[in-house]
Design a protein around this motif. Sequence first.
Motif, PDB file in Angstrom:
ATOM      1  N   ASP A  36      -4.388  23.058  -6.841  1.00  0.00           N
ATOM      2  CA  ASP A  36      -4.321  21.595  -6.872  1.00  0.00           C
ATOM      3  C   ASP A  36      -2.901  21.166  -6.521  1.00  0.00           C
ATOM      4  O   ASP A  36      -2.083  20.846  -7.388  1.00  0.00           O
ATOM      5  CB  ASP A  36      -4.719  21.059  -8.253  1.00  0.00           C
ATOM      6  CG  ASP A  36      -4.927  19.541  -8.248  1.00  0.00           C
ATOM      7  OD1 ASP A  36      -4.473  18.875  -7.291  1.00  0.00           O
ATOM      8  OD2 ASP A  36      -5.529  19.023  -9.200  1.00  0.00           O
ATOM      9  N   ILE A  37      -2.619  21.140  -5.228  1.00  0.00           N
ATOM     10  CA  ILE A  37      -1.256  20.895  -4.779  1.00  0.00           C
ATOM     11  C   ILE A  37      -0.818  19.464  -5.053  1.00  0.00           C
ATOM     12  O   ILE A  37       0.372  19.185  -5.211  1.00  0.00           O
ATOM     13  CB  ILE A  37      -1.121  21.230  -3.273  1.00  0.00           C
ATOM     14  CG1 ILE A  37       0.351  21.188  -2.827  1.00  0.00           C
ATOM     15  CG2 ILE A  37      -1.968  20.294  -2.434  1.00  0.00           C
ATOM     16  CD1 ILE A  37       1.250  22.141  -3.536  1.00  0.00           C
ATOM     17  N   GLN A  38      -1.759  18.523  -5.160  1.00  0.00           N
ATOM     18  CA  GLN A  38      -1.375  17.129  -5.345  1.00  0.00           C
ATOM     19  C   GLN A  38      -1.119  16.759  -6.796  1.00  0.00           C
ATOM     20  O   GLN A  38      -0.213  15.981  -7.088  1.00  0.00           O
ATOM     21  CB  GLN A  38      -2.454  16.207  -4.753  1.00  0.00           C
ATOM     22  CG  GLN A  38      -2.595  16.328  -3.247  1.00  0.00           C
ATOM     23  CD  GLN A  38      -1.276  16.105  -2.505  1.00  0.00           C
ATOM     24  OE1 GLN A  38      -0.440  15.301  -2.905  1.00  0.00           O
ATOM     25  NE2 GLN A  38      -1.087  16.823  -1.414  1.00  0.00           N
ATOM     26  N   GLN A  39      -1.897  17.287  -7.739  1.00  0.00           N
ATOM     27  CA  GLN A  39      -1.720  16.905  -9.139  1.00  0.00           C
ATOM     28  C   GLN A  39      -0.938  17.927  -9.944  1.00  0.00           C
ATOM     29  O   GLN A  39      -0.098  17.555 -10.771  1.00  0.00           O
ATOM     30  CB  GLN A  39      -3.092  16.677  -9.798  1.00  0.00           C
ATOM     31  CG  GLN A  39      -3.851  15.493  -9.245  1.00  0.00           C
ATOM     32  CD  GLN A  39      -5.094  15.208 -10.068  1.00  0.00           C
ATOM     33  OE1 GLN A  39      -5.076  14.469 -11.043  1.00  0.00           O
ATOM     34  NE2 GLN A  39      -6.199  15.815  -9.668  1.00  0.00           N
ATOM     35  N   LEU A  40      -1.210  19.197  -9.729  1.00  0.00           N
ATOM     36  CA  LEU A  40      -0.514  20.245 -10.477  1.00  0.00           C
ATOM     37  C   LEU A  40       0.641  20.838  -9.675  1.00  0.00           C
ATOM     38  O   LEU A  40       1.513  21.494 -10.241  1.00  0.00           O
ATOM     39  CB  LEU A  40      -1.491  21.352 -10.877  1.00  0.00           C
ATOM     40  CG  LEU A  40      -2.632  20.882 -11.788  1.00  0.00           C
ATOM     41  CD1 LEU A  40      -3.599  22.039 -12.067  1.00  0.00           C
ATOM     42  CD2 LEU A  40      -2.107  20.313 -13.086  1.00  0.00           C
ATOM     43  N   GLY A  41       0.647  20.604  -8.374  1.00  0.00           N
ATOM     44  CA  GLY A  41       1.753  21.000  -7.524  1.00  0.00           C
ATOM     45  C   GLY A  41       2.561  19.786  -7.106  1.00  0.00           C
ATOM     46  O   GLY A  41       2.322  18.663  -7.568  1.00  0.00           O
ATOM     47  N   ALA A  42       3.506  20.000  -6.212  1.00  0.00           N
ATOM     48  CA  ALA A  42       4.423  18.926  -5.808  1.00  0.00           C
ATOM     49  C   ALA A  42       4.112  18.371  -4.434  1.00  0.00           C
ATOM     50  O   ALA A  42       4.876  17.555  -3.919  1.00  0.00           O
ATOM     51  CB  ALA A  42       5.862  19.447  -5.843  1.00  0.00           C
ATOM     52  N   GLY A  43       2.990  18.788  -3.816  1.00  0.00           N
ATOM     53  CA  GLY A  43       2.717  18.349  -2.461  1.00  0.00           C
ATOM     54  C   GLY A  43       3.713  18.980  -1.491  1.00  0.00           C
ATOM     55  O   GLY A  43       4.468  19.877  -1.839  1.00  0.00           O
ATOM     56  N   THR A  44       3.739  18.504  -0.274  1.00  0.00           N
ATOM     57  CA  THR A  44       4.730  18.996   0.679  1.00  0.00           C
ATOM     58  C   THR A  44       6.103  18.467   0.302  1.00  0.00           C
ATOM     59  O   THR A  44       6.240  17.315  -0.114  1.00  0.00           O
ATOM     60  CB  THR A  44       4.385  18.589   2.121  1.00  0.00           C
ATOM     61  OG1 THR A  44       5.456  19.005   2.985  1.00  0.00           O
ATOM     62  CG2 THR A  44       4.205  17.090   2.253  1.00  0.00           C
ATOM     63  N   LYS A  45       7.128  19.291   0.468  1.00  0.00           N
ATOM     64  CA  LYS A  45       8.462  18.853   0.066  1.00  0.00           C
ATOM     65  C   LYS A  45       9.179  18.076   1.169  1.00  0.00           C
ATOM     66  O   LYS A  45      10.286  17.592   0.956  1.00  0.00           O
ATOM     67  CB  LYS A  45       9.306  20.045  -0.375  1.00  0.00           C
ATOM     68  CG  LYS A  45       9.762  20.977   0.713  1.00  0.00           C
ATOM     69  CD  LYS A  45      10.610  22.089   0.084  1.00  0.00           C
ATOM     70  CE  LYS A  45      11.174  23.018   1.116  1.00  0.00           C
ATOM     71  NZ  LYS A  45      11.983  24.086   0.500  1.00  0.00           N
ATOM     72  N   LEU A  46       8.556  17.928   2.319  1.00  0.00           N
ATOM     73  CA  LEU A  46       9.224  17.252   3.432  1.00  0.00           C
ATOM     74  C   LEU A  46       9.574  15.794   3.127  1.00  0.00           C
ATOM     75  O   LEU A  46      10.636  15.324   3.543  1.00  0.00           O
ATOM     76  CB  LEU A  46       8.369  17.349   4.697  1.00  0.00           C
ATOM     77  CG  LEU A  46       8.088  18.785   5.176  1.00  0.00           C
ATOM     78  CD1 LEU A  46       7.301  18.776   6.474  1.00  0.00           C
ATOM     79  CD2 LEU A  46       9.376  19.571   5.352  1.00  0.00           C
ATOM     80  N   PRO A  47       8.732  15.023   2.397  1.00  0.00           N
ATOM     81  CA  PRO A  47       9.130  13.645   2.075  1.00  0.00           C
ATOM     82  C   PRO A  47       9.844  13.510   0.736  1.00  0.00           C
ATOM     83  O   PRO A  47      10.079  12.390   0.275  1.00  0.00           O
ATOM     84  CB  PRO A  47       7.786  12.898   2.044  1.00  0.00           C
ATOM     85  CG  PRO A  47       6.830  13.903   1.505  1.00  0.00           C
ATOM     86  CD  PRO A  47       7.300  15.243   2.060  1.00  0.00           C
TER      87      PRO A  47
END
Length: 840
Positions: free
Chosen positions: A702-713
């Motif tokens: 769960d990259i969006q809720q438990l992770g940080a998403g992409t770090k590019l932005p």
Amino acid sequence: MKHTNSEFDEHASLHKLAHFLPAQAALKDFVHHNTLHAFQNHKFFKAIQEASQMFGYRTSLSIEEYRTLYAQGRIQPEVLTRIVSECHSPDKVAYWMEILLYKPFLTPIQKRIGALRHGWKDYYKISIDKVVQPILFRLLSNYLDQGISINSFPLSGNGFLAAVRDLESHSVVGFMRTERARKFLLDEQTGVAQLLDLIVGDASLYEQYLFDQQFTHPGWSGIVSVIEMQPETLLDQRSISLRELIIVELIFEIDALDQKFGDTWKPLGIHLPEKPEPLFQVTESSEVFETIALWQKAYEWSYYDEVLAGIAKPNNLPTRNANNFQALFCIDDRSYSLRRNIESIDPECATYGTPGFFGVEFYFRPENGKFLTKACPAPITPKYMIHERNRRDSNKNDLHYSKRSHGLLQGWLITQTLGFWAAFKLFLNLFRPTMSPAAAYSFRHMDKHADLSIEYNEAESKLEKLQVGFKLDEMAERLKRVLGSTGLTGNYAPLVYVVGHGASSVNNTHYAGYDCGACCGRPGAVNARTFAYMANKPEVRALLRESGIEIPDSTRFVAAMHDTTRDEIEFYDDQNFDKALHVLHEKNVLTMHQALQLNARERSRRFATIDSSLSPEKVHELVKRRSVSLFEPRPEMNHAFASLCIIGRNSLTSHLYLDARPFMNSYDYRNDPDGIYLEGILNAAAPVCGGINLEYYFSRVDIQQLGAGTKLPHNVIGLFAVANGVEGDLRPGLPSQMIELSDPWRLLFIIEQRPEVVLNTIKRNKSTLEWFENEWVHLTVKDPDSGNILVLKDLKFELYTPLRKEPPTISEAAKNTKDVTGFIVSQTENIPVMQFTSPL
């Protein structure tokens, strides 16, 4: 006014809320942990089901993803059949295989969090969070700021709420737009229950409302909760509590509602036709989650069966003689691959693994440093301090990184002068990246020429709140524990290297996640120097001799640090050798540099921008250049592949190629009949290695809720966290660039020890037992007496027979290439377990 309500226990509700919020520390201390630590008192699959239905988290791969892995051969049919037959009766195997492989599932996640506060949109047609959160997040980021802001938040010294009150009362234009909200803010008697009376109205819903509210921004709420419990997570400490945050947010909500509706609006609770489902209601088991559990077990054991087949096979490789050197490394999986390459070059050396703080716990203060930094595992609170003195190399400053550039006149002048040169430097860096003051360079953590206050100093200790340095008996105790647990208690080589690790990178907000977790997310150079200094001290060796550990006078311990991103090594205190030792040291340094080149080449197969078929020397140069590239979001893969924690002698695994999978903790069961050393290892390895593994697992699924998403932005907020943009929630967990190649498996512990000793050991510590009993990690042992593999189930060890007889030989797999390393670097996917038929 003070309010009491027997249906709402404010203290208990806030304590429960803090328990469920993300517990990620500030960036400087980025240390991995179990993302779902609040559910750890439950069995793993029950826990992930509850977390999913309560908070809407994805806690596993989808059923379609598992089926794809099955079709690709990543999940073995025979393993899946075994898992089903173990979990269900034999006559149900065909039934469950049909469900697993073919039954269609519609699995939208129905979360209970947020249902109550959704009433603001349903009944009042207002998106209250869009009104409140922008100003609330700005307040928090300015209050907690660690040095980005030009103008500091006016602090009252009495906490966040008092500071906001001071600002409101002394500002021409305050935060509150309505009089009632302003009175609530300025009244020091205003409490949580009083505000909830006005906003919710039904005391039975107060706790659920707080959970709904705080989980609209779990990142901010989580960091506030961490700072409240661990103020030292900020260097420039701030006083703030979850209660203060909630009071301010509730008042902002009242202000938003009064602004839109006047003061005649009614509490949310009276509009509800029926109460929402309780957040903590008992979760019933379902067919979809049972299906997920079966698939996940089969996915994990398809790999673990390969590993255990290799562990079960006797090691027929010759015993190593450490005539040239021995080396203590961190248990880190990145150190494992370097150790393997070192031993492949020099057959007359031996390497060992131990947690990279090397058993010496302390706070470190660099020369001229304002703050202390912890250099030991996060759960430990040390009473010792070591400071740096007589630094030769000062950190260089760059005029381009100056707060003056933000001033009106000075900023304009700098833009028109240095600004053009900065643009040109940036352009050059795109084509030829170089080290700069903007980079996090691991070797800057400590000056190699500086002195360290390792020996106890009574006078300095009286001036500090901590003991400066260690006494002789304290030194001996720590050396005995590390040397005894690893089995490095005799037959010493002339040189013993103590190798910590760190990482260098640029354009990487999660840099502390690349350094040594055992050193609280910092490079391990100071720990390595401290351990080596202690081990070289004659008085300490005399004390060790009384304990049965005889270190010859001719043996010299030498500290070093491995930069895992650049694959470079630096040695410390390696002067004043006699001629023979100097010659041997130079030979060993060459061995390590050759191993570093091979290691860089092996790692490069994961890097899309590097041709791994080039020579090791050329690849190594490209890897070093890549580490300081501004446009490179993946400085290294870190722990992306860590799936094993192996605790035993080197002979347990030296015949196997395990890719970059294992944490390797050297341990000799023969020195530990009662499991005393093992207890210390597991008390650290279970939460640290298990926490690393689970943070990767949950960020991956769960990259969006438990992770940080992409770090590019990502933007750095106040030097303590990251967020998307400047007004979003903080992002806990790991970014996609760290986890996208990770397999979401639970960690498998493999211990070489008698099963009864292991069982008794894990039962001594309740918090350690929880990891194994509730199956957040797997536990297997290799019985040294029988050679059998046993797996822990319901706190009982059961015999495990691998389905695979033995792994293929690496020479057979590499038959179409010139050499073994050529085969390894030609692979882009994860390499299965293989065995060596002769030393690599």
